[in-house]
Design a protein around this motif. Structure first.
Motif, PDB file in Angstrom:
ATOM      1  N   VAL A   6      -9.020  20.099  11.282  1.00  0.00           N
ATOM      2  CA  VAL A   6      -9.726  21.108  10.502  1.00  0.00           C
ATOM      3  C   VAL A   6     -10.483  20.381   9.396  1.00  0.00           C
ATOM      4  CG1 VAL A   6      -9.490  23.115   8.991  1.00  0.00           C
ATOM      5  CG2 VAL A   6      -8.015  22.887  11.006  1.00  0.00           C
ATOM      6  N   LYS A   7     -11.791  20.559   9.354  1.00  0.00           N
ATOM      7  CA  LYS A   7     -12.639  19.946   8.314  1.00  0.00           C
ATOM      8  C   LYS A   7     -12.457  20.746   7.031  1.00  0.00           C
ATOM      9  CE  LYS A   7     -16.472  17.533   7.102  1.00  0.00           C
ATOM     10  NZ  LYS A   7     -16.055  16.555   6.140  1.00  0.00           N
ATOM     11  N   THR A   8     -12.254  20.008   5.917  1.00  0.00           N
ATOM     12  CA  THR A   8     -12.052  20.664   4.626  1.00  0.00           C
ATOM     13  C   THR A   8     -13.024  20.099   3.592  1.00  0.00           C
ATOM     14  OG1 THR A   8     -10.470  19.044   3.778  1.00  0.00           O
ATOM     15  CG2 THR A   8      -9.569  20.844   5.111  1.00  0.00           C
ATOM     16  N   THR A   9     -13.065  20.746   2.442  1.00  0.00           N
ATOM     17  CA  THR A   9     -13.798  20.210   1.310  1.00  0.00           C
ATOM     18  C   THR A   9     -13.049  18.963   0.839  1.00  0.00           C
ATOM     19  OG1 THR A   9     -14.377  22.457   0.672  1.00  0.00           O
ATOM     20  CG2 THR A   9     -14.665  20.757  -1.000  1.00  0.00           C
ATOM     21  N   ALA A  10     -13.777  17.931   0.404  1.00  0.00           N
ATOM     22  CA  ALA A  10     -13.148  16.698  -0.061  1.00  0.00           C
ATOM     23  C   ALA A  10     -12.174  16.987  -1.199  1.00  0.00           C
ATOM     24  CB  ALA A  10     -14.207  15.708  -0.524  1.00  0.00           C
ATOM     25  N   SER A  11     -11.039  16.323  -1.200  1.00  0.00           N
ATOM     26  CA  SER A  11      -9.983  16.445  -2.205  1.00  0.00           C
ATOM     27  C   SER A  11      -9.243  17.783  -2.172  1.00  0.00           C
ATOM     28  CB  SER A  11     -10.520  16.209  -3.620  1.00  0.00           C
ATOM     29  OG  SER A  11     -11.122  14.936  -3.691  1.00  0.00           O
ATOM     30  N   LEU A  37      -6.326  10.277   5.291  1.00  0.00           N
ATOM     31  CA  LEU A  37      -7.326  11.022   6.062  1.00  0.00           C
ATOM     32  C   LEU A  37      -8.066  11.957   5.108  1.00  0.00           C
ATOM     33  CD1 LEU A  37      -8.308  11.374   8.988  1.00  0.00           C
ATOM     34  CD2 LEU A  37      -6.676  13.225   9.234  1.00  0.00           C
ATOM     35  N   THR A  38      -9.288  11.600   4.743  1.00  0.00           N
ATOM     36  CA  THR A  38     -10.059  12.364   3.769  1.00  0.00           C
ATOM     37  C   THR A  38     -10.843  13.473   4.449  1.00  0.00           C
ATOM     38  OG1 THR A  38     -10.298  10.334   2.499  1.00  0.00           O
ATOM     39  CG2 THR A  38     -11.725  12.150   1.883  1.00  0.00           C
ATOM     40  N   SER A  39     -10.812  14.660   3.880  1.00  0.00           N
ATOM     41  CA  SER A  39     -11.572  15.837   4.317  1.00  0.00           C
ATOM     42  C   SER A  39     -11.109  16.437   5.641  1.00  0.00           C
ATOM     43  CB  SER A  39     -13.071  15.526   4.408  1.00  0.00           C
ATOM     44  OG  SER A  39     -13.561  15.163   3.143  1.00  0.00           O
ATOM     45  N   TYR A  40      -9.916  16.100   6.087  1.00  0.00           N
ATOM     46  CA  TYR A  40      -9.393  16.686   7.326  1.00  0.00           C
ATOM     47  C   TYR A  40      -7.911  17.007   7.185  1.00  0.00           C
ATOM     48  CZ  TYR A  40     -13.678  15.240   9.594  1.00  0.00           C
ATOM     49  OH  TYR A  40     -14.999  15.083   9.927  1.00  0.00           O
ATOM     50  N   VAL A  41      -7.488  18.043   7.885  1.00  0.00           N
ATOM     51  CA  VAL A  41      -6.092  18.431   7.999  1.00  0.00           C
ATOM     52  C   VAL A  41      -5.814  18.565   9.488  1.00  0.00           C
ATOM     53  CG1 VAL A  41      -4.440  20.296   7.556  1.00  0.00           C
ATOM     54  CG2 VAL A  41      -6.064  19.651   5.790  1.00  0.00           C
ATOM     55  N   MET A  42      -4.685  18.046   9.939  1.00  0.00           N
ATOM     56  CA  MET A  42      -4.316  18.156  11.343  1.00  0.00           C
ATOM     57  C   MET A  42      -3.370  19.338  11.508  1.00  0.00           C
ATOM     58  SD  MET A  42      -6.112  15.635  12.285  1.00  0.00           S
ATOM     59  CE  MET A  42      -5.767  15.587  14.011  1.00  0.00           C
ATOM     60  N   VAL A  43      -3.641  20.199  12.502  1.00  0.00           N
ATOM     61  CA  VAL A  43      -2.837  21.393  12.716  1.00  0.00           C
ATOM     62  C   VAL A  43      -2.393  21.445  14.175  1.00  0.00           C
ATOM     63  CG1 VAL A  43      -2.793  23.916  12.594  1.00  0.00           C
ATOM     64  CG2 VAL A  43      -4.165  22.626  10.952  1.00  0.00           C
ATOM     65  N   GLU A  44      -1.081  21.619  14.383  1.00  0.00           N
ATOM     66  CA  GLU A  44      -0.558  21.796  15.731  1.00  0.00           C
ATOM     67  C   GLU A  44      -0.499  23.298  15.994  1.00  0.00           C
ATOM     68  OE1 GLU A  44       3.189  20.379  18.480  1.00  0.00           O
ATOM     69  OE2 GLU A  44       3.529  20.701  16.348  1.00  0.00           O
ATOM     70  N   GLU A  57      -9.692  33.651   5.092  1.00  0.00           N
ATOM     71  CA  GLU A  57      -8.706  33.781   4.014  1.00  0.00           C
ATOM     72  C   GLU A  57      -8.476  32.481   3.246  1.00  0.00           C
ATOM     73  OE1 GLU A  57      -5.066  35.401   5.628  1.00  0.00           O
ATOM     74  OE2 GLU A  57      -6.200  36.445   7.173  1.00  0.00           O
ATOM     75  N   ILE A  58      -8.891  31.349   3.807  1.00  0.00           N
ATOM     76  CA  ILE A  58      -8.585  30.059   3.190  1.00  0.00           C
ATOM     77  C   ILE A  58      -9.851  29.391   2.659  1.00  0.00           C
ATOM     78  CG2 ILE A  58      -7.627  27.756   3.584  1.00  0.00           C
ATOM     79  CD1 ILE A  58      -5.841  28.991   5.706  1.00  0.00           C
ATOM     80  N   PRO A  59      -9.971  29.333   1.312  1.00  0.00           N
ATOM     81  CA  PRO A  59     -11.122  28.627   0.766  1.00  0.00           C
ATOM     82  C   PRO A  59     -10.982  27.126   1.046  1.00  0.00           C
ATOM     83  CG  PRO A  59      -9.641  29.353  -0.989  1.00  0.00           C
ATOM     84  CD  PRO A  59      -9.101  29.887   0.296  1.00  0.00           C
ATOM     85  N   HIS A  60     -12.071  26.444   1.130  1.00  0.00           N
ATOM     86  CA  HIS A  60     -12.139  24.996   1.351  1.00  0.00           C
ATOM     87  C   HIS A  60     -11.923  24.587   2.807  1.00  0.00           C
ATOM     88  CE1 HIS A  60     -12.321  24.682  -2.960  1.00  0.00           C
ATOM     89  NE2 HIS A  60     -11.114  25.207  -3.088  1.00  0.00           N
ATOM     90  N   ALA A  61     -11.524  25.499   3.683  1.00  0.00           N
ATOM     91  CA  ALA A  61     -11.439  25.180   5.112  1.00  0.00           C
ATOM     92  C   ALA A  61     -12.832  25.430   5.680  1.00  0.00           C
ATOM     93  CB  ALA A  61     -10.409  26.051   5.804  1.00  0.00           C
ATOM     94  N   ARG A  62     -13.443  24.428   6.278  1.00  0.00           N
ATOM     95  CA  ARG A  62     -14.838  24.523   6.707  1.00  0.00           C
ATOM     96  C   ARG A  62     -14.995  24.847   8.190  1.00  0.00           C
ATOM     97  NH1 ARG A  62     -15.939  25.977   2.493  1.00  0.00           N
ATOM     98  NH2 ARG A  62     -16.052  24.644   0.701  1.00  0.00           N
ATOM     99  N   SER A  63     -14.391  24.038   9.062  1.00  0.00           N
ATOM    100  CA  SER A  63     -14.585  24.245  10.495  1.00  0.00           C
ATOM    101  C   SER A  63     -13.505  23.515  11.277  1.00  0.00           C
ATOM    102  CB  SER A  63     -15.964  23.730  10.925  1.00  0.00           C
ATOM    103  OG  SER A  63     -16.056  22.333  10.689  1.00  0.00           O
ATOM    104  N   ILE A  64     -13.463  23.795  12.554  1.00  0.00           N
ATOM    105  CA  ILE A  64     -12.550  23.085  13.448  1.00  0.00           C
ATOM    106  C   ILE A  64     -13.381  22.071  14.214  1.00  0.00           C
ATOM    107  CG2 ILE A  64     -10.970  23.291  15.402  1.00  0.00           C
ATOM    108  CD1 ILE A  64     -10.571  26.239  14.544  1.00  0.00           C
ATOM    109  N   VAL A  65     -12.911  20.838  14.246  1.00  0.00           N
ATOM    110  CA  VAL A  65     -13.602  19.800  15.003  1.00  0.00           C
ATOM    111  C   VAL A  65     -13.409  20.119  16.478  1.00  0.00           C
ATOM    112  CG1 VAL A  65     -13.684  17.337  15.507  1.00  0.00           C
ATOM    113  CG2 VAL A  65     -13.229  18.112  13.178  1.00  0.00           C
TER     114      VAL A  65
END
Length: 145
Positions: A6-11, A37-44, A57-65
């Protein structure tokens, strides 16, 4: 079930990971936000549908790679690296915490199992061996380099 980036806003990686983890979605199983890992979160998750529902509902979550990752691709994020990694006997270090903060020393012995380093203070009149945690020192000069 797969692992999605999941692409996120930096920091804001930890904030996004915490918000995803607190949502009660049966299709989301785990969230990983490694420091390296900057600007990404891994989700299972079972699929991307549950993640897409959460984006509003989640600010700063941008898109799914696009695409899915396997466990082998994220496995190196799951095992922490010891603080003494990259430190060698004979290195010149600076103590950055504890009672000898700011002192320079030479590494005498490394205990990787306990993540500790025994150093000998430079400016001391009598050589004093001091054992400190690996995260309490910073390498200034290495003999290997």
């Amino acid at each position: 079930m797969g692992i999605y980036a999941v692409k996120t806003t930096a920091s804001q990686e930890q904030t996004v990971a915490d918000m995803i983890a607190t949502k009660e979605e049966d299709e989301i199983h785990a969230v990983l936000s490694p420091d390296s890992l900057t600007s990404y979160v891994m989700v299972e998750a079972d699929g991307t549908a549950a993640l897409e529902r959460l984006f509003d509902e989640i600010p700063h979550a941008r898109s799914i790679v696009p695409g899915e990752s396997g466990l082998a691709e994220v496995e190196h994020f799951l095992s922490p690296t010891p603080d003494v990694e990259g430190i060698a006997e004979g290195d010149i270090v600076e103590l950055i915490a504890g009672p000898f903060q700011g002192e320079k020393a030479r590494v005498q012995r490394i205990d990787e199992g306990k993540d500790q380093v025994t150093v000998e203070l430079y400016e001391a009149t009598v050589p004093i061996p001091v054992t400190v945690r690996g995260d309490q020192i910073r390498v200034l000069d290495s003999e290997e380099r």
